[in-house]
Design a protein around this motif. Structure first.
Motif, PDB file in Angstrom:
ATOM      1  N   LEU A 194       0.829  -1.209   0.000  1.00 26.80           N
ATOM      2  CA  LEU A 194       0.000   0.000   0.000  1.00 26.80           C
ATOM      3  C   LEU A 194       0.859   1.253   0.000  1.00 26.80           C
ATOM      4  O   LEU A 194       0.490   2.260  -0.611  1.00 26.80           O
ATOM      5  CB  LEU A 194      -0.949  -0.011   1.198  1.00 26.80           C
ATOM      6  N   TRP A 198       1.941   1.806  -3.538  1.00 25.70           N
ATOM      7  CA  TRP A 198       0.846   2.359  -4.367  1.00 25.70           C
ATOM      8  C   TRP A 198       0.422   3.763  -3.920  1.00 25.70           C
ATOM      9  O   TRP A 198      -0.433   4.385  -4.567  1.00 25.70           O
ATOM     10  CB  TRP A 198      -0.370   1.431  -4.297  1.00 25.70           C
ATOM     11  N   LEU A 238      -1.136   4.477  -1.109  1.00 29.41           N
ATOM     12  CA  LEU A 238      -2.431   4.395  -0.419  1.00 29.41           C
ATOM     13  C   LEU A 238      -2.198   4.327   1.086  1.00 29.41           C
ATOM     14  O   LEU A 238      -2.708   3.440   1.785  1.00 29.41           O
ATOM     15  CB  LEU A 238      -3.203   3.166  -0.920  1.00 29.41           C
ATOM     16  N   ASN A 239      -1.452   5.266   1.597  1.00 29.21           N
ATOM     17  CA  ASN A 239      -1.094   5.232   3.013  1.00 29.21           C
ATOM     18  C   ASN A 239      -2.316   5.341   3.922  1.00 29.21           C
ATOM     19  O   ASN A 239      -2.344   4.778   5.021  1.00 29.21           O
ATOM     20  CB  ASN A 239      -0.126   6.370   3.328  1.00 29.21           C
ATOM     21  N   SER A 240      -3.342   6.064   3.494  1.00 31.05           N
ATOM     22  CA  SER A 240      -4.521   6.253   4.342  1.00 31.05           C
ATOM     23  C   SER A 240      -5.317   4.969   4.516  1.00 31.05           C
ATOM     24  O   SER A 240      -6.172   4.875   5.408  1.00 31.05           O
ATOM     25  CB  SER A 240      -5.433   7.329   3.746  1.00 31.05           C
ATOM     26  N   LEU A 241      -5.070   3.973   3.666  1.00 28.99           N
ATOM     27  CA  LEU A 241      -5.823   2.715   3.766  1.00 28.99           C
ATOM     28  C   LEU A 241      -5.045   1.620   4.490  1.00 28.99           C
ATOM     29  O   LEU A 241      -5.547   0.495   4.616  1.00 28.99           O
ATOM     30  CB  LEU A 241      -6.183   2.217   2.350  1.00 28.99           C
ATOM     31  N   ARG A 248      -5.605  -3.175  -7.322  1.00 28.55           N
ATOM     32  CA  ARG A 248      -5.925  -1.746  -7.353  1.00 28.55           C
ATOM     33  C   ARG A 248      -6.650  -1.441  -8.661  1.00 28.55           C
ATOM     34  O   ARG A 248      -6.100  -1.566  -9.748  1.00 28.55           O
ATOM     35  CB  ARG A 248      -4.657  -0.915  -7.243  1.00 28.55           C
ATOM     36  N   LEU A 274     -10.033  -0.638  -3.964  1.00 26.08           N
ATOM     37  CA  LEU A 274      -8.983  -1.543  -3.498  1.00 26.08           C
ATOM     38  C   LEU A 274      -9.666  -2.850  -3.121  1.00 26.08           C
ATOM     39  O   LEU A 274     -10.503  -2.895  -2.219  1.00 26.08           O
ATOM     40  CB  LEU A 274      -8.238  -0.978  -2.296  1.00 26.08           C
ATOM     41  N   LEU A 278     -11.052   4.006  -2.800  1.00 22.65           N
ATOM     42  CA  LEU A 278      -9.758   4.666  -2.943  1.00 22.65           C
ATOM     43  C   LEU A 278      -9.868   6.145  -2.575  1.00 22.65           C
ATOM     44  O   LEU A 278     -10.897   6.792  -2.840  1.00 22.65           O
ATOM     45  CB  LEU A 278      -9.253   4.540  -4.387  1.00 22.65           C
ATOM     46  N   PRO A 279      -8.834   6.707  -1.971  1.00 24.35           N
ATOM     47  CA  PRO A 279      -8.860   8.140  -1.656  1.00 24.35           C
ATOM     48  C   PRO A 279      -8.823   8.964  -2.939  1.00 24.35           C
ATOM     49  O   PRO A 279      -8.257   8.559  -3.959  1.00 24.35           O
ATOM     50  CB  PRO A 279      -7.593   8.334  -0.817  1.00 24.35           C
ATOM     51  N   ARG A 295      -7.686  11.630  -5.550  1.00 23.93           N
ATOM     52  CA  ARG A 295      -6.370  12.142  -5.891  1.00 23.93           C
ATOM     53  C   ARG A 295      -6.414  13.643  -6.115  1.00 23.93           C
ATOM     54  O   ARG A 295      -7.381  14.184  -6.608  1.00 23.93           O
ATOM     55  CB  ARG A 295      -5.864  11.437  -7.146  1.00 23.93           C
TER      56      ARG A 295
END
Length: 815
Positions: free
Chosen positions: A716, A719, A721-724, A754, A758, A812-813, A815
């Motif tokens: 993660l 990719w 996607l640190n918040s997930l 992804r 996710l 997904l957050p 962008r």
């Protein structure tokens, strides 16, 4: 209609000696192009003696006074034995034979059984035009014009028929107005054509002397109220005194009643032929309104109950003051736009109990208002806020008729006549009631059809899935077109099912037949396909199971089906066909489109036929087009033409998937002849790039749970996607722990994908599906799936051929 009965007062003088020319009864005869009598009025029956049923269809030369030998005084001649008079008989004979193309008039003498010789005056008008009528003959008894000398001078020296080549004689307008009413077998247009020719050829007149010409002015109309009342009073006085009825009163009443009834029956028959030409409610409303204007009324406003307009059912019973009535049509003969602003179409309003409209809709009976008084006009106008309707209605005659069917009031019509037009009477009320009854039945048929269509469409919509436009690795667009046959509901369907491994099942099917039975079977088969797809059965096996189910449901359950599984990671399609038309694959590389060559298989429900699966490699951007045969098949045309058009239109460039579907529909649906429903599914196979997929094999040691958390956390971060990380790590820990605890020998597989979301999937070889449990405070287990259910956007489980897959998705957050 037969109206030649009334004798009127004097209209002219002959030779200055006071001899009066009165209105005289006329016989009216129409001869067709075969020389046969097609119309024989009651006046003709009285004058010539032959009844109508014996005259119509006979040669006219056998019935009318043409040239012939004069019988002896003691001889009674049969019908048709006539004598020439003043040499005018041959002209009539020539007219009957079609040898004269100009109007002729003359005089002849007729001898008939039980009658004295009759001195007959006649006028013959040759007719031209598209109708079957060739000759119009008017005839009268000249004996009624003979007057003895009163001492004021010599008797009338001459009585001869003639023509006036202009129409300024008194009574010309009356002839033009009344002649169509005595021709009941003709339409209004045909009668008007004959009148125009008669007036052009010359108005019929009598010449009483060498100097005086008197127009023939018979009164063929329904008598004026005062005249009718006077005759009724004379008849009543005769009855009271025991004297016989005055001459002509009895026959006259019979003629007038017959004429009035005949006229109204013709009107109702004509109206019936003009309304109900379709089951479209809006069109039927317009037909009903236009059918009565201007022949019966000058203004027609149509109001329907709110539920009728909406195509809904409504409870039976009497409407009340809260019932909303929609004004759905206004037809009038006034200048354009005069009514539009005051009573616009589309307005809805209730009506108070004191109005004639409320009385009509609650009693179900017509309401007649001979003239709208200022007081009533003010009362009606009170319903229209900030609009003064009084100038439009005051002084007019009004008839309100209910539109009802099966004892239910659907609406009503407000009919208004101009103040200068004769007001509505009791006979008009009866005519209006019959008109409304016929119109109400037609409207109710259209309403019920609209309601049934709405029910069918609702049923169809409820059975068709609402497919997400984006699935893992593909975009999807669909179209459904109901059939043009009655019922508008069929057995075509499409579907998409999310499968393990980021795969998607794409389905198109077609139950044979139409109607609710086909739709019900479609619902059963679609549910079965979804259930078996969730078991991740191979396409051929799924169709095999579906075929077995159809045979258990009944021998008449037949359907075609195309089932495809798209794997965006492996970039391939796995397809099986059960008697369906093949799909089209459009290649993104060169835009080429081809029908996929698949084993056809037999339709679902046939039984005993194997199904085969075919693997088809695809590339990102390729498009798969699946449809039912209703789109490509047209009666009388080879299906190959439709399939070729499908391939060509599918390859056409488009800005979006929806535009691509519309292009196909336009290319194939405008050919005409389509009656079947259509299901169309298009999928753009985008694929999933290898860098968007991460896989790991997990051992059965509990220490592997920590490693699973670590590799997920690292991926993660890669990719971005640190918040997930935290929720994903927690849920992965729960799923892997369950897999380690319950799996057997095969390694556990953990996969992250992804895409639009996710996706996390955990596969193991245990066939038992996890469920949500209600864990008590002191329980050490049972909370894992509850955590997943709380944190995930979506989660689920499915069986596979080797075990099960448990998955969840996170958004997904941005962008």
């Amino acid at each position: 209609m037969d109206r030649g009965t009334e004798r009127g007062t004097a209209h002219g003088r002959a030779g200055g000696n006071g001899v009066a020319a009165g209105r005289i009864p006329l016989a009216v005869v129409v001869v067709d192009r075969e020389g046969l009598v097609s119309h024989w009025s009651r006046g003709a029956r009285r004058l010539f003696g032959a009844p109508k049923d014996e005259a119509v269809g006979r040669p006219a030369v056998d019935l009318l006074p043409v040239s012939g030998a004069l019988p002896d005084d003691d001889e009674v001649a049969p019908y048709g034995a006539y004598s020439p008079y003043d040499g005018l008989g041959p002209d009539l004979e020539s007219s009957l034979d079609g040898r004269l193309s100009y109007p002729a008039a003359g005089r002849a003498r007729l001898s008939a059984p039980d009658s004295d010789r009759i001195d007959v005056l006649w006028w013959a008008y040759p007719l031209v035009g598209p109708g079957p009528e060739r000759l119009l003959v008017l005839a009268a008894d000249a004996g009624g014009l003979r007057h003895e000398d009163t001492g004021a001078g010599p008797a009338v020296e001459r009585i001869a028929p003639g023509f006036a080549l202009h129409t300024d004689f008194p009574g010309a307008e009356e002839l033009a107005r009344r002649l169509p009413e005595i021709l009941p077998s003709m339409s209004v247009g045909e009668s008007a054509r004959i009148v125009a020719q008669v007036l052009e050829l010359g108005y019929p007149v009598l010449e009483f002397s060498q100097n005086d010409r008197v127009p023939v002015t018979p009164d063929w109309g329904v008598p004026r109220r005062a005249e009718r009342k006077a005759r009724q009073e004379r008849a009543a006085a005769a009855v009271a005194s025991g004297a016989p009825l005055p001459q002509g009163v009895e026959d006259e009443g019979e003629d007038l009643e017959y004429a009035a009834v005949r006229e109204r029956l013709e009107f109702l028959n004509e109206v019936s032929g003009r309304i109900g030409t379709s089951l479209d409610l809006s069109r039927t409303i317009v037909e009903v309104s236009r059918a009565v204007v201007p022949r019966f009324t000058d203004v027609a406003g149509t109001y329907l109950r709110e539920q009728v307009v909406a195509g809904e059912g409504f409870p039976e019973g009497v409407p009340d003051t809260t019932t909303m009535w929609h004004r759905v049509a206004v037809e009038h003969t006034d200048e354009p736009g005069r009514w539009d602003d005051v009573v616009p179409v589309g307005e809805a309003m209730p009506f108070p109990a004191h109005t004639p409209f409320f009385q009509c809709m609650t009693t179900g009976d017509p309401v007649l208002v001979p003239r709208i008084s200022e007081q009533m006009g003010h009362m009606i106008a009170a319903q229209f806020e900030k609009r003064d309707i009084r100038p439009l209605i005051t002084g007019r005659s009004m008839l309100v008729v209910p539109l009802k069917a099966r004892n239910v009031v659907l609406g009503f019509m407000i009919l208004l006549r101009h103040p200068e037009r004769v007001e509505f009477n009791d006979m008009d009320r009866v005519t209006g009631a019959e008109l409304a009854a016929r119109a109400g039945l037609v409207l109710d048929n259209a309403r019920m059809y609209t309601y049934q269509e709405s029910v069918a469409e609702t049923l169809q919509d409820s059975m068709l899935p609402h497919i997400a436009p984006r699935m893992a690795g593909c975009d999807i667009a669909t179209r459904y077109l109901p059939g043009t046959l009655l019922g508008r509901v069929g057995g075509d369907w499409f579907d998409s099912v999310k499968l393990p491994g980021s795969r998607t099942a794409l389905v198109v099917g077609d139950v044979m037949g139409h109607g609710l039975n086909s739709a019900a079977m479609m619902g059963q088969l679609r549910t079965a396909v979804q259930t078996m797809a969730a078991l991740d059965l191979p396409p051929a096996q799924l169709l095999r199971n579906l075929d077995d189910l159809a045979q258990r449901l009944g021998e008449h359950y037949l359907a075609t089906c195309l089932y495809a599984v798209y794997d965006p990671i492996e970039s391939e399609l796995q397809i099986a066909n059960a008697g369906h038309i093949p799909p089209v694959l459009v290649r993104a590389e060169d835009g080429r489109s081809d029908l996929l060559d698949l084993p056809t298989g037999a339709p679902i429900g046939v039984g005993g036929v194997p199904f085969e699966s075919v693997r088809v490699p695809v590339a990102p951007g390729d498009r798969l087009v699946m449809c039912t045969d209703g789109l490509v098949e047209v009666r009388g045309e080879d299906i190959g033409v439709g399939l070729a058009t499908l391939c060509e239109s599918a390859a056409h460039p488009a800005a979006s998937m929806d535009d691509a579907c519309d292009t196909i529909i336009r290319a194939l649906n405008t050919r005409g002849g389509r009656k079947d429903d259509v299901a169309l599914l298009m999928a753009r196979l985008n694929g999933i790039e290898p860098e968007d997929v991460a896989r790991w094999r997990i051992g059965h040691d509990r220490t592997e749970v920590g490693r699973a958390r670590a590799v997920v956390r690292e991926q993660l971060h890669v990719w971005g996607l640190n918040s997930l990380v935290d929720p994903t790590e927690l849920m992965v820990s729960e799923l892997v722990t369950n897999a380690v605890r319950h799996s057997h020998s095969r390694p556990i597989e953990l996969r992250l994908v992804r895409g639009e979301t996710l996706l996390c999937e955990v596969d193991d070889d245990d066939h038992t599906l996890p469920t949500l449990l209600s864990a008590r405070p002191l329980d050490e287990s049972g909370r894992g799936m509850r955590v997943v259910s709380t944190l995930a956007r979506e989660w689920g489980t499915s069986r596979t051929s080797s075990g099960k897959t448990v998955w969840f998705e996170l958004t997904l957050p941005r962008r």
